[in-house]
Structure formats: structure tokens, C-alpha cells
Design an enzyme around this catalytic site. Sequence first.
Site, PDB file in Angstrom:
ATOM      1  N   GLN A  40     -14.926  10.338 -27.243  1.00  0.00           N
ATOM      2  CA  GLN A  40     -15.081   9.463 -26.094  1.00  0.00           C
ATOM      3  C   GLN A  40     -13.751   8.799 -25.729  1.00  0.00           C
ATOM      4  OE1 GLN A  40     -18.699   7.348 -26.478  1.00  0.00           O
ATOM      5  NE2 GLN A  40     -18.323   5.962 -24.767  1.00  0.00           N
ATOM      6  N   SER A  88     -14.715  12.183 -33.736  1.00  0.00           N
ATOM      7  CA  SER A  88     -15.909  11.392 -33.414  1.00  0.00           C
ATOM      8  C   SER A  88     -16.928  12.269 -32.688  1.00  0.00           C
ATOM      9  CB  SER A  88     -15.512  10.157 -32.595  1.00  0.00           C
ATOM     10  OG  SER A  88     -16.591   9.273 -32.453  1.00  0.00           O
ATOM     11  N   LEU A  89     -17.239  11.953 -31.428  1.00  0.00           N
ATOM     12  CA  LEU A  89     -18.168  12.778 -30.651  1.00  0.00           C
ATOM     13  C   LEU A  89     -17.781  14.246 -30.704  1.00  0.00           C
ATOM     14  CD1 LEU A  89     -20.410  13.154 -28.429  1.00  0.00           C
ATOM     15  CD2 LEU A  89     -18.568  12.828 -26.769  1.00  0.00           C
ATOM     16  N   ARG A 128     -27.528   9.240 -29.214  1.00  0.00           N
ATOM     17  CA  ARG A 128     -26.468   8.568 -29.966  1.00  0.00           C
ATOM     18  C   ARG A 128     -25.829   7.475 -29.117  1.00  0.00           C
ATOM     19  NH1 ARG A 128     -20.766   9.699 -30.750  1.00  0.00           N
ATOM     20  NH2 ARG A 128     -20.060   9.410 -32.920  1.00  0.00           N
ATOM     21  N   HIS A 147     -17.955   3.236 -35.323  1.00  0.00           N
ATOM     22  CA  HIS A 147     -17.422   3.555 -36.652  1.00  0.00           C
ATOM     23  C   HIS A 147     -17.189   2.321 -37.516  1.00  0.00           C
ATOM     24  CE1 HIS A 147     -17.184   7.601 -35.214  1.00  0.00           C
ATOM     25  NE2 HIS A 147     -16.410   7.224 -34.214  1.00  0.00           N
ATOM     26  N   GLN A 167     -20.983   9.286 -40.144  1.00  0.00           N
ATOM     27  CA  GLN A 167     -19.878   9.201 -39.189  1.00  0.00           C
ATOM     28  C   GLN A 167     -20.020   8.008 -38.257  1.00  0.00           C
ATOM     29  OE1 GLN A 167     -19.785  10.624 -35.375  1.00  0.00           O
ATOM     30  NE2 GLN A 167     -18.356  12.300 -35.784  1.00  0.00           N
TER      31      GLN A 167
END
Length: 315
Positions: free
Chosen positions: A10, A97-98, A122, A206, A255
Site C-alpha cells: 500500500q 506487506s500487501l 483485510r 504492522h 504479518q
Amino acid sequence: MSLAFVFPGQGSQAVAMLSDFAASALPESAKQAISATFAEASDAIALDLWALAQSGPEAELNRTENTQPALLAASVALFRAWIAVGGATPAIFAGHSLGEYSALVCSGVISLRDATHLVRLRGQLMQAAVPEGVGAMAAILGGELALIEQACLDGAEGEIIAPANLNAPGQIVISGHASALDRVLKILAERGVRKAIRLPVSVPSHCALMHDAAHKLGEALATITLHPAKIPVLHNVSAATSDSADAIRRALVAQLHSRVRWIESVQALSALGATHALECGPGKALVGMIKRIAPELASASLGNASDFAAALLAT
């Protein structure tokens, strides 16, 4: 040459992303792969992701629950276009991440339809986990990890604040309560780290504030069929691969509230024999990080048509 593909997270989204492919000289098969991928992802959640990606408005594209499926579709579309025109098959994947979800789709672990549902959920869970204004993130430039960790401990005062993204040497993102972040930035400035950039996000990703969201995401993951990876995928939480579906599920749940170990992930790509890395998604954020982490890795972006064509020729 051993090729790695890396997938952005993102922040890489932008209105009109991938718009130049339609008018490019690339083969029709690449263009069809992009349109078909967006159509498939859009159908999964009954939202026209291509229209959103092309026309916005920007505020709507930047809503976390919309950003995540739109960016997933863009990254998977670029990978499918690459394969459609005979691009070299990567030996290994990593996603920031994503981007880990994009990697898992391209590796055949999760279907695009299931992944689109998952990342939309999510995003919704992340947004619902913390009221707007309560959480914040900031990129700390120039400070060592140990110094930043200590500042977070000293500035927490019973709240949550911790390193979240270990992006590159001298670039660490912290995440948590906005008030705690303010205290930490002040402490860091007093200790000689004066360069920090507050990130334009409403969700403190996170960090421990995402524990409840992660639990609910785990419940959704438990209902989805995962398949063996056709191409190994490094996980953010371990900078290593997993062999079992349960291990992949655990990595995705962890994660959401754990550090993104991107420096170690890029180092692992190099250690595993990768010589080239292509950023498969809009923008060039990961290319910049790779150049700082592992300059021996030749890196480039596939995010626009001219870069895509150049990468095809180079590999």
C-alpha cells in the site's frame, strides 16, 4: 541469470496506474491479460476496480479497503501480462506487506478471487481496528534500529509504538498510537535523529494494535483453500519460505501485527541466487529500496509500458 519478482504494498497505488499499456506497442496478449485480471478481481467483490484505478477519485482509491484489492489486481495483472508475452519465469517471489498476497496469487497458492476477497476484508478489518486519528505511522530516516527501538520503549508510556517496516538501511517505519509516536519523534530528535516523515495513513499497520484484526483475518483464512506454491514466496515475518498451507496462514496472520522484514527479505533473495529483481506493480518504491539493500541485484520496474518493454528486452 536468476530472476526474482517483488510486489509492492500500500502506498504504490496512483490514479491512472497502468493506463499507458492500452496505447503501447506491447503485444495484444499483454493488454488482454491486464483487462481480464481486473475484470476477474472486480467481479469477485462487485466493484469496478479498473474504473477506480483509472479515474479515482483519489480519496476513494486511497481508502484502505479499496486500495488493497486495486493494488492486488494491478500487480497480478502485470505478472500475467509478463507471462503472456513470454517473459522469463521468476525463480522466487517476495512481496512488501500487501504485496505478499500478490506474490501468493502469482505463485498459485491463492486464487485471485479468494485473494481479492481477503485483502478487501483485510483493509476493512485494519480500518475498523483503530479509530481514525488514534493511530499513526512515520518513516525515520537515518537512525539505527537499536536507537529507534529504545526510543519507542522510552516514549511508549503504556501505549503501543514500535518499528513496523524495516525497509532499507536508514529507513525504518514506526507504527502505533499517534500520541506515542509524537513522543518518540521528540526523543529521536533529542538523540540526533532529526529526519522523520509522517505517513499519510489512518491505519497503524504492522504493530500490536492490529492483533484483533489479525485474529479475524485468520478466521477468514481458515475457510480458504491454499495450494502448493509453484514458485517459492518469502514471507515478511520470517524472510523465509513455507512448505505447508497452515504455515502460510500463520505467516499472513502474523504479518498484520508484526514487522515487515524487508531488508532481510531482499538479502535472502540475493543469498538464494537471484541476480535480477523486477518490481511487479505500480511505482518504483521497491527498486529504490533494493538498490540500497543489495546493489549487486540488478533491479527495474514493470509499472509502466516503457519500463515493461525494456525489462522484456533485458531479460
